[in-house]
Write a protein that holds these residues in place. Structure first.
Motif, PDB file in Angstrom:
ATOM      1  N   ASP A   1      25.862  20.176 -26.526  1.00 36.97           N
ATOM      2  CA  ASP A   1      24.489  20.408 -26.728  1.00 36.97           C
ATOM      3  C   ASP A   1      24.157  21.168 -28.065  1.00 36.97           C
ATOM      4  O   ASP A   1      23.006  20.712 -28.489  1.00 36.97           O
ATOM      5  CB  ASP A   1      24.122  21.825 -25.529  1.00 36.97           C
ATOM      6  CG  ASP A   1      24.283  21.544 -24.152  1.00 36.97           C
ATOM      7  OD1 ASP A   1      24.067  20.269 -24.006  1.00 36.97           O
ATOM      8  OD2 ASP A   1      24.068  22.469 -23.488  1.00 36.97           O
ATOM      9  N   TYR A   2      25.126  21.828 -28.637  1.00 36.20           N
ATOM     10  CA  TYR A   2      24.520  22.377 -29.956  1.00 36.20           C
ATOM     11  C   TYR A   2      24.603  21.025 -30.835  1.00 36.20           C
ATOM     12  O   TYR A   2      23.451  20.846 -31.671  1.00 36.20           O
ATOM     13  CB  TYR A   2      25.839  23.170 -30.484  1.00 36.20           C
ATOM     14  CG  TYR A   2      25.800  23.560 -31.959  1.00 36.20           C
ATOM     15  CD1 TYR A   2      24.761  24.421 -32.460  1.00 36.20           C
ATOM     16  CD2 TYR A   2      26.595  22.894 -32.739  1.00 36.20           C
ATOM     17  CE1 TYR A   2      24.848  24.496 -33.947  1.00 36.20           C
ATOM     18  CE2 TYR A   2      26.727  23.014 -33.975  1.00 36.20           C
ATOM     19  CZ  TYR A   2      25.545  23.980 -34.650  1.00 36.20           C
ATOM     20  OH  TYR A   2      25.505  24.111 -35.971  1.00 36.20           O
ATOM     21  N   LEU A   3      25.490  20.237 -30.743  1.00 32.87           N
ATOM     22  CA  LEU A   3      25.445  19.104 -31.757  1.00 32.87           C
ATOM     23  C   LEU A   3      24.290  18.278 -31.417  1.00 32.87           C
ATOM     24  O   LEU A   3      23.483  17.476 -32.558  1.00 32.87           O
ATOM     25  CB  LEU A   3      26.792  18.186 -31.596  1.00 32.87           C
ATOM     26  CG  LEU A   3      28.042  18.642 -31.928  1.00 32.87           C
ATOM     27  CD1 LEU A   3      29.224  17.895 -31.217  1.00 32.87           C
ATOM     28  CD2 LEU A   3      28.330  18.825 -33.290  1.00 32.87           C
ATOM     29  N   LEU A   4      23.900  17.920 -30.212  1.00 30.88           N
ATOM     30  CA  LEU A   4      22.820  17.048 -29.698  1.00 30.88           C
ATOM     31  C   LEU A   4      21.693  17.941 -30.066  1.00 30.88           C
ATOM     32  O   LEU A   4      20.218  17.196 -30.285  1.00 30.88           O
ATOM     33  CB  LEU A   4      22.821  16.644 -28.470  1.00 30.88           C
ATOM     34  CG  LEU A   4      23.978  15.645 -28.055  1.00 30.88           C
ATOM     35  CD1 LEU A   4      24.220  15.576 -26.551  1.00 30.88           C
ATOM     36  CD2 LEU A   4      23.846  14.377 -28.803  1.00 30.88           C
TER      37      LEU A   4
ATOM     38  N   ILE B   1      26.230  11.936 -31.288  1.00 33.35           N
ATOM     39  CA  ILE B   1      26.975  13.137 -31.396  1.00 33.35           C
ATOM     40  C   ILE B   1      27.382  13.483 -32.957  1.00 33.35           C
ATOM     41  O   ILE B   1      27.666  14.509 -33.265  1.00 33.35           O
ATOM     42  CB  ILE B   1      28.115  12.995 -30.359  1.00 33.35           C
ATOM     43  CG1 ILE B   1      27.848  13.184 -29.033  1.00 33.35           C
ATOM     44  CG2 ILE B   1      29.490  13.836 -30.781  1.00 33.35           C
ATOM     45  CD1 ILE B   1      28.965  13.037 -27.964  1.00 33.35           C
ATOM     46  N   ALA B   2      27.875  12.185 -33.487  1.00 38.18           N
ATOM     47  CA  ALA B   2      28.113  12.355 -35.095  1.00 38.18           C
ATOM     48  C   ALA B   2      27.024  12.167 -36.056  1.00 38.18           C
ATOM     49  O   ALA B   2      27.419  12.275 -37.055  1.00 38.18           O
ATOM     50  CB  ALA B   2      29.400  11.363 -34.842  1.00 38.18           C
ATOM     51  N   GLY B   3      26.054  12.026 -35.625  1.00 32.63           N
ATOM     52  CA  GLY B   3      24.968  11.761 -36.819  1.00 32.63           C
ATOM     53  C   GLY B   3      23.671  11.085 -35.941  1.00 32.63           C
ATOM     54  O   GLY B   3      23.413  11.083 -34.994  1.00 32.63           O
ATOM     55  N   ALA B   4      23.290  10.181 -36.970  1.00 34.67           N
ATOM     56  CA  ALA B   4      21.964   9.358 -36.610  1.00 34.67           C
ATOM     57  C   ALA B   4      21.965   8.115 -35.833  1.00 34.67           C
ATOM     58  O   ALA B   4      21.088   7.662 -35.480  1.00 34.67           O
ATOM     59  CB  ALA B   4      21.289   9.026 -37.910  1.00 34.67           C
TER      60      ALA B   4
END
Length: 223
Positions: free
Chosen positions: A146-149, A155-158
């Motif tokens: 949730d924090y990442l998104l 998940i890892a970026g754009a």
């Protein structure tokens, strides 16, 4: 056609199946029960673990989901999954390792032992304490997703990357085993719904294990 020796509820096998489908590479699925340690399988991989990918004609043998992923990302231009700057590729690899190592060790593996292997192999009852602990830790991993998104589109970026497919492969196993509570994780649930809607995901969601039935929402994109 490449031959993939795999087990349906192995998240690493699922990761490779997603990768190969996204890259448009046809594979023949061969079901392997790693706990049986079949001689021919151990000859290919002395660790006795899935997945193992064998080239047509018995040429190249690739062992392990990450070496397989790196091999095809280097040799097949379609749908690059480890991309961007060196820093971006490092973040993709960091998060891929997070799911393959930490999430698997803390959540997926205990659930597979308690809810699958004890039932299919040793015919034991699951340890409810272990199940509760794995589910508790699984919720913590959903918090991290949730924090990442909250801060990134993927998940890892754009951009969509191997980290997304790795996370989705592991979560799909946990979800099959009925151990995810999606109610307070809207960001991750919405992301996972998008992953489930991809054509590469549909074959995984349609498969069923003997005696182990997933929850009703398992194969539904809108869940």
């Amino acid at each position: 056609m490449w031959q993939l020796l795999q087990f349906p509820l192995c998240p690493f096998s699922r990761k490779v199946r997603l990768l190969m489908a996204e890259k448009g590479i046809a594979i023949e699925l061969v079901r392997e029960h790693p706990w049986e340690r079949r001689d021919e399988f151990v000859d290919l991989n002395p660790a006795g673990e899935t997945p193992v990918l064998v080239e047509p004609g018995g040429g190249t043998v690739l062992i392990g989901s990450q070496p397989i992923a790196e091999f095809f990302d280097e040799t097949v231009d379609r749908m690059p999954l480890i991309h961007g700057t060196a820093a971006q590729r490092g973040e993709i690899r960091r998060l891929t390792a997070w799911f393959d190592e930490k999430l698997f060790r803390e959540v997926v593996e205990p659930l597979m032992v308690e809810r699958m292997r004890k039932r299919l192999v040793s015919h034991e009852s699951p340890d409810t304490r272990m199940l509760r602990e794995a589910m508790r830790i699984g919720n913590n991993h959903l918090d991290y997703l949730d924090y990442l998104l909250d801060h990134r589109r993927w998940i890892a970026g754009a951009s969509l990357s191997l980290a997304d497919f790795t996370a989705a492969a592991h979560l799909s196993v946990i979800d099959y085993l009925g151990a995810l509570d999606w109610r307070s994780h809207k960001q991750t649930k919405d992301w996972y719904a998008v992953m489930k809607s991809r054509p590469s995901f549909r074959p995984l969601l349609s498969e069923r294990m003997e005696v182990i039935v997933p929850p009703p929402h398992y194969d539904k994109v809108d869940f």
